[in-house]
Design a protein around this motif. Structure first.
Motif, PDB file in Angstrom:
ATOM      1  N   LEU A 377       0.837  -1.197   0.000  1.00  0.00           N
ATOM      2  CA  LEU A 377       0.000   0.000   0.000  1.00  0.00           C
ATOM      3  C   LEU A 377       0.873   1.249   0.000  1.00  0.00           C
ATOM      4  O   LEU A 377       1.829   1.343   0.780  1.00  0.00           O
ATOM      5  N   TYR A 378       0.516   2.207  -0.842  1.00  0.00           N
ATOM      6  CA  TYR A 378       1.227   3.476  -0.888  1.00  0.00           C
ATOM      7  C   TYR A 378       0.823   4.315   0.320  1.00  0.00           C
ATOM      8  O   TYR A 378      -0.361   4.562   0.548  1.00  0.00           O
ATOM      9  N   LYS A 379       1.786   4.724   1.106  1.00  0.00           N
ATOM     10  CA  LYS A 379       1.548   5.460   2.349  1.00  0.00           C
ATOM     11  C   LYS A 379       0.630   4.686   3.292  1.00  0.00           C
ATOM     12  O   LYS A 379      -0.083   5.271   4.111  1.00  0.00           O
ATOM     13  N   HIS A 380       0.607   3.369   3.148  1.00  0.00           N
ATOM     14  CA  HIS A 380      -0.222   2.476   3.972  1.00  0.00           C
ATOM     15  C   HIS A 380      -1.716   2.678   3.746  1.00  0.00           C
ATOM     16  O   HIS A 380      -2.521   2.277   4.586  1.00  0.00           O
ATOM     17  N   VAL A 381      -2.079   3.263   2.615  1.00  0.00           N
ATOM     18  CA  VAL A 381      -3.484   3.561   2.356  1.00  0.00           C
ATOM     19  C   VAL A 381      -3.947   3.063   0.987  1.00  0.00           C
ATOM     20  O   VAL A 381      -4.949   2.339   0.887  1.00  0.00           O
ATOM     21  N   PHE A 382      -3.242   3.424  -0.100  1.00  0.00           N
ATOM     22  CA  PHE A 382      -3.738   3.180  -1.454  1.00  0.00           C
ATOM     23  C   PHE A 382      -3.015   2.022  -2.141  1.00  0.00           C
ATOM     24  O   PHE A 382      -1.793   1.901  -2.056  1.00  0.00           O
ATOM     25  N   MET A 393      -7.400   1.872   2.390  1.00  0.00           N
ATOM     26  CA  MET A 393      -7.312   1.139   3.653  1.00  0.00           C
ATOM     27  C   MET A 393      -7.048   2.166   4.753  1.00  0.00           C
ATOM     28  O   MET A 393      -6.060   2.914   4.688  1.00  0.00           O
ATOM     29  N   VAL A 394      -7.898   2.201   5.746  1.00  0.00           N
ATOM     30  CA  VAL A 394      -7.787   3.206   6.806  1.00  0.00           C
ATOM     31  C   VAL A 394      -7.620   2.506   8.154  1.00  0.00           C
ATOM     32  O   VAL A 394      -8.414   1.633   8.504  1.00  0.00           O
ATOM     33  N   GLY A 395      -6.577   2.874   8.893  1.00  0.00           N
ATOM     34  CA  GLY A 395      -6.361   2.334  10.229  1.00  0.00           C
ATOM     35  C   GLY A 395      -5.540   1.070  10.262  1.00  0.00           C
ATOM     36  O   GLY A 395      -5.322   0.510  11.342  1.00  0.00           O
ATOM     37  N   PHE A 396      -5.032   0.620   9.114  1.00  0.00           N
ATOM     38  CA  PHE A 396      -4.202  -0.580   9.083  1.00  0.00           C
ATOM     39  C   PHE A 396      -2.754  -0.157   9.287  1.00  0.00           C
ATOM     40  O   PHE A 396      -1.964  -0.079   8.361  1.00  0.00           O
ATOM     41  N   ILE A 397      -2.413   0.131  10.535  1.00  0.00           N
ATOM     42  CA  ILE A 397      -1.141   0.781  10.834  1.00  0.00           C
ATOM     43  C   ILE A 397      -0.754   0.528  12.284  1.00  0.00           C
ATOM     44  O   ILE A 397      -1.621   0.308  13.131  1.00  0.00           O
ATOM     45  N   GLU A 408      -7.749   9.226  11.218  1.00  0.00           N
ATOM     46  CA  GLU A 408      -8.451  10.435  10.787  1.00  0.00           C
ATOM     47  C   GLU A 408      -7.703  11.116   9.642  1.00  0.00           C
ATOM     48  O   GLU A 408      -8.313  11.518   8.641  1.00  0.00           O
ATOM     49  N   MET A 409      -6.386  11.231   9.761  1.00  0.00           N
ATOM     50  CA  MET A 409      -5.617  11.882   8.701  1.00  0.00           C
ATOM     51  C   MET A 409      -5.628  11.053   7.432  1.00  0.00           C
ATOM     52  O   MET A 409      -5.698  11.598   6.315  1.00  0.00           O
ATOM     53  N   GLN A 410      -5.567   9.732   7.554  1.00  0.00           N
ATOM     54  CA  GLN A 410      -5.670   8.877   6.373  1.00  0.00           C
ATOM     55  C   GLN A 410      -7.013   9.088   5.673  1.00  0.00           C
ATOM     56  O   GLN A 410      -7.067   9.168   4.440  1.00  0.00           O
ATOM     57  N   GLY A 411      -8.078   9.182   6.452  1.00  0.00           N
ATOM     58  CA  GLY A 411      -9.407   9.412   5.875  1.00  0.00           C
ATOM     59  C   GLY A 411      -9.516  10.765   5.197  1.00  0.00           C
ATOM     60  O   GLY A 411     -10.137  10.892   4.132  1.00  0.00           O
ATOM     61  N   SER A 463       3.627  13.817   7.115  1.00  0.00           N
ATOM     62  CA  SER A 463       3.723  13.508   5.685  1.00  0.00           C
ATOM     63  C   SER A 463       2.348  13.493   5.030  1.00  0.00           C
ATOM     64  O   SER A 463       2.183  13.977   3.898  1.00  0.00           O
ATOM     65  N   LEU A 464       1.356  12.936   5.726  1.00  0.00           N
ATOM     66  CA  LEU A 464      -0.009  12.944   5.176  1.00  0.00           C
ATOM     67  C   LEU A 464      -0.611  14.344   5.227  1.00  0.00           C
ATOM     68  O   LEU A 464      -1.302  14.765   4.291  1.00  0.00           O
ATOM     69  N   ALA A 465      -0.351  15.058   6.316  1.00  0.00           N
ATOM     70  CA  ALA A 465      -0.874  16.423   6.439  1.00  0.00           C
ATOM     71  C   ALA A 465      -0.310  17.325   5.355  1.00  0.00           C
ATOM     72  O   ALA A 465      -1.001  18.232   4.855  1.00  0.00           O
ATOM     73  N   GLU A 466       0.937  17.104   4.969  1.00  0.00           N
ATOM     74  CA  GLU A 466       1.542  17.868   3.872  1.00  0.00           C
ATOM     75  C   GLU A 466       0.775  17.642   2.581  1.00  0.00           C
ATOM     76  O   GLU A 466       0.523  18.575   1.803  1.00  0.00           O
ATOM     77  N   LEU A 467       0.375  16.384   2.333  1.00  0.00           N
ATOM     78  CA  LEU A 467      -0.405  16.071   1.130  1.00  0.00           C
ATOM     79  C   LEU A 467      -1.776  16.715   1.180  1.00  0.00           C
ATOM     80  O   LEU A 467      -2.281  17.220   0.175  1.00  0.00           O
ATOM     81  N   VAL A 468      -2.387  16.699   2.364  1.00  0.00           N
ATOM     82  CA  VAL A 468      -3.724  17.285   2.527  1.00  0.00           C
ATOM     83  C   VAL A 468      -3.668  18.808   2.446  1.00  0.00           C
ATOM     84  O   VAL A 468      -4.626  19.458   2.008  1.00  0.00           O
ATOM     85  N   GLY A 469      -2.533  19.381   2.859  1.00  0.00           N
ATOM     86  CA  GLY A 469      -2.413  20.834   2.942  1.00  0.00           C
ATOM     87  C   GLY A 469      -2.705  21.350   4.331  1.00  0.00           C
ATOM     88  O   GLY A 469      -3.021  22.521   4.521  1.00  0.00           O
TER      89      GLY A 469
END
Length: 576
Positions: A377-382, A393-397, A408-411, A463-469
């Motif tokens: 999974l890319y960034k443990h999500v996609f 995939m959300v919460g598999f971490i 929450e940030m993954q979502g 890292s995820l927050a950077e993608l989200v902005g």
């Protein structure tokens, strides 16, 4: 330039914008699988982005692993009666919904559920959940390449099946429902004369009074069960193959320990001086109790694996109620033989705290490919090989921090990708990143098939927050709002930081950060201790004054150098 050419160019631009708008709006209906913490935050993320979530929950209630059940239900996560959350309430908070001030810092599972219910009610999440409905299978539609849609087959209690078509899917069903019971690793267990079971079955110590009990495995469950059972058993023996670092919930001064080590300053120090920070923390843990003396010292470093969070285990060991033993070699009748040759006779009960298998049986088989021990999974999500990114995939971490802010940030990221507001890199790039990430993860952490993935808590969130902005610019706030900026730098990295700027900005985030210590202190104020009488002023000696001056100079010098540490980092920019 001819007018007709300009008109044609303008028309092409309009059509391109219209096409992009149509594509971004193609995702509307989202299936969310599971109504635990990850499922609830995913429902809310969908609502925040104007999507239509439909959540399928196989049980009759929300909460997932945090909902205690008197009788374990196969295929569902379970917790024992005495469970207290390892993360403190401010660290595990929902980012735009601070916990009530009167809740304890480390909540009992019943209080976690109280907070979760308040969250679900505040954001009107319950109407979007279909209870007692299990997902049986997940299939791409025949036109998936162009639509990205999924056929979701569900089954209600009673056996009635239905199939619905959804534009996207968020998998939030967790990975603590399939107990791993490695009986083949323990010769003679099939003829063991006592009783044995997996920790998944454990509710409380009822029936274990006066028994001789062996607990196999020293994860957080193994440590908790050893302590819990030792209160009534004749003796508890805690068998560990690797050992573990043990940390307490209670930190310096009695405040929650995770509020201290989760700060951005602590993270900066760990990044700049990793060897020194590791040695310093291990030294501090050994000052509480010598891990080697207690038979617990592991071969891995303190940051290589999630530690055992347990304030009571050292006290149970020092009192002899729990005895630490090496790995079990074999069973003979009612005896347990350990790898060091020692033999324990007349054992009544063995509890296997040996972790869980993760399996998502409803996923297409090609989406269950692995990189190392983890799903690819890319960034443990996609999933990188899908032609359209409509499955998350959300919460598999696993992380050195609470799961709530991570899920929450993954979502938040996933729903913005669904809408077309954010795009993923090419498949080739994502696959390479996954391989690199897997190599780095196995070098840094003590990963195994049952502990397949770990991430650094704050860096992963950033890292995820950077993608989200939504990643906060620390230096910007230090310059424009010093009071807040100092809290962001020196205080705990609480989830409210990711609601200060960008998409999903919450107007109450600043106040939530500035008042977080009040919510930490409030539960302790059950007995007011009067302040001491003011002391008369004393004559300060020259040596004290000189020491203070030196200290101030050192602080000033450190601050000057701190700026140079932060200067090259990418988030020194004004928030959008």
């Amino acid at each position: 330039m001819p007018f007709s050419f300009l008109s044609g160019l303008f028309l092409q631009i309009q059509l391109s914008l219209l096409s992009s708008l149509i594509v971004s709006n193609m995702v509307q209906k989202v299936a969310v699988i599971g109504a635990g913490i990850s499922g609830l935050t995913s429902i809310k993320s969908c609502l925040d982005e104007g999507l239509e979530p439909t959540c399928f929950e196989s049980s009759h209630d929300i909460g997932g692993i945090w909902r205690y059940k008197e009788t374990p239900v196969p295929g569902h996560p379970n917790i024992y009666q005495s469970v207290v959350i390892n993360s403190s309430k401010e660290i595990m908070a929902f980012s735009d919904f601070p916990p009530p001030a009167d809740l304890p810092n480390n909540m009992h599972h019943s209080e976690v559920m109280q907070y979760v219910r308040l969250y679900a009610e505040a954001f009107k999440l319950l109407p979007h959940i279909h209870f007692q409905t299990s997902v049986v299978s997940l299939r791409r539609t025949p036109d998936f390449t162009t639509t990205g849609q999924w056929e979701v087959e569900t089954e209600r209690d009673g056996g009635h099946r239905e199939t619905g078509v959804f534009d996207a899917v968020m998998v939030c069903s967790g990975h603590y429902s399939q107990p791993h019971l490695p009986l083949s690793d323990f010769p003679g267990i099939e003829s063991f004369e006592g009783r044995y079971f997996h920790s998944w079955h454990y509710r409380n110590a009822e029936g274990l009074q006066g028994k001789r009990v062996v607990v196999i495995g020293i994860g957080n469950s193994g440590g908790d069960l050893a302590v819990d059972i030792s209160r009534v058993a004749e003796k508890v023996y805690l068998s560990t193959r690797t050992g573990a670092w043990v940390v307490g919930r209670v930190g310096d001064g009695g405040i929650p320990g995770d509020l201290i080590w989760s700060s951005r300053m602590a993270r900066l120090m760990k990044m700049l001086f990793p060897w020194w920070m590791t040695r310093n923390l291990q030294k501090k843990l050994n000052m509480a109790f010598d891990h080697k003396l207690y038979g617990l010292k592991p071969k891995h470093g303190v940051f290589a694996q999630i530690p055992v969070v347990n304030d009571d285990l050292p006290a149970r060991i020092i009192s002899g109620r729990v005895k630490v033993k090496p790995n079990v070699k074999e069973f003979r009748g009612s005896s347990v033989i350990f790898v060091d040759g020692s033999v324990l006779e007349k054992v009544d009960v063995v509890v296997f705290a040996t972790g869980y298998e993760y399996n998502f049986s409803y996923l297409p088989s090609d989406l269950q490919a692995k990189s190392g021990h983890r799903l690819r999974l890319y960034k443990h999500v996609f999933q990188p090989t899908l032609t359209r990114p409509t499955l998350a995939m959300v919460g598999f971490i696993h992380s050195f921090g609470a799961i709530n802010p991570v899920s929450e940030m993954q979502g938040r990221w996933a729903t913005r990708v669904f809408k077309g507001l954010l795009t993923l890199p090419s498949e080739k790039y994502m696959l390479q990143e996954i391989e690199n990430d897997t190599i780095n993860m196995h070098q840094r952490f003590n990963c195994s098939i049952r502990n397949p993935l770990q991430v650094d808590y704050v860096p992963y969130l950033d890292s995820l927050a950077e993608l989200v902005g939504a990643r906060p610019s620390i230096l910007w706030f230090l310059m424009t709002d010093p009071k807040l900026g100092l809290q962001l730098l020196l205080g705990p990295c609480t989830p409210y930081q990711y609601r200060l700027t960008g998409p999903g900005r919450w107007a109450g985030a600043r106040q939530a950060i500035l008042t977080q210590w009040e919510r930490v202190f409030q539960p302790f104020r059950t007995r007011v201790v009067p302040e001491p009488e003011p002391q008369p002023s004393r004559h300060w000696s020259i040596s004290v004054i000189f020491s203070g001056a030196v200290l101030l100079c050192c602080v000033f010098y450190s601050k000057q150098h701190l700026t140079s540490f932060w200067a090259p980092l990418p988030f020194i920019k004004s928030p959008q």
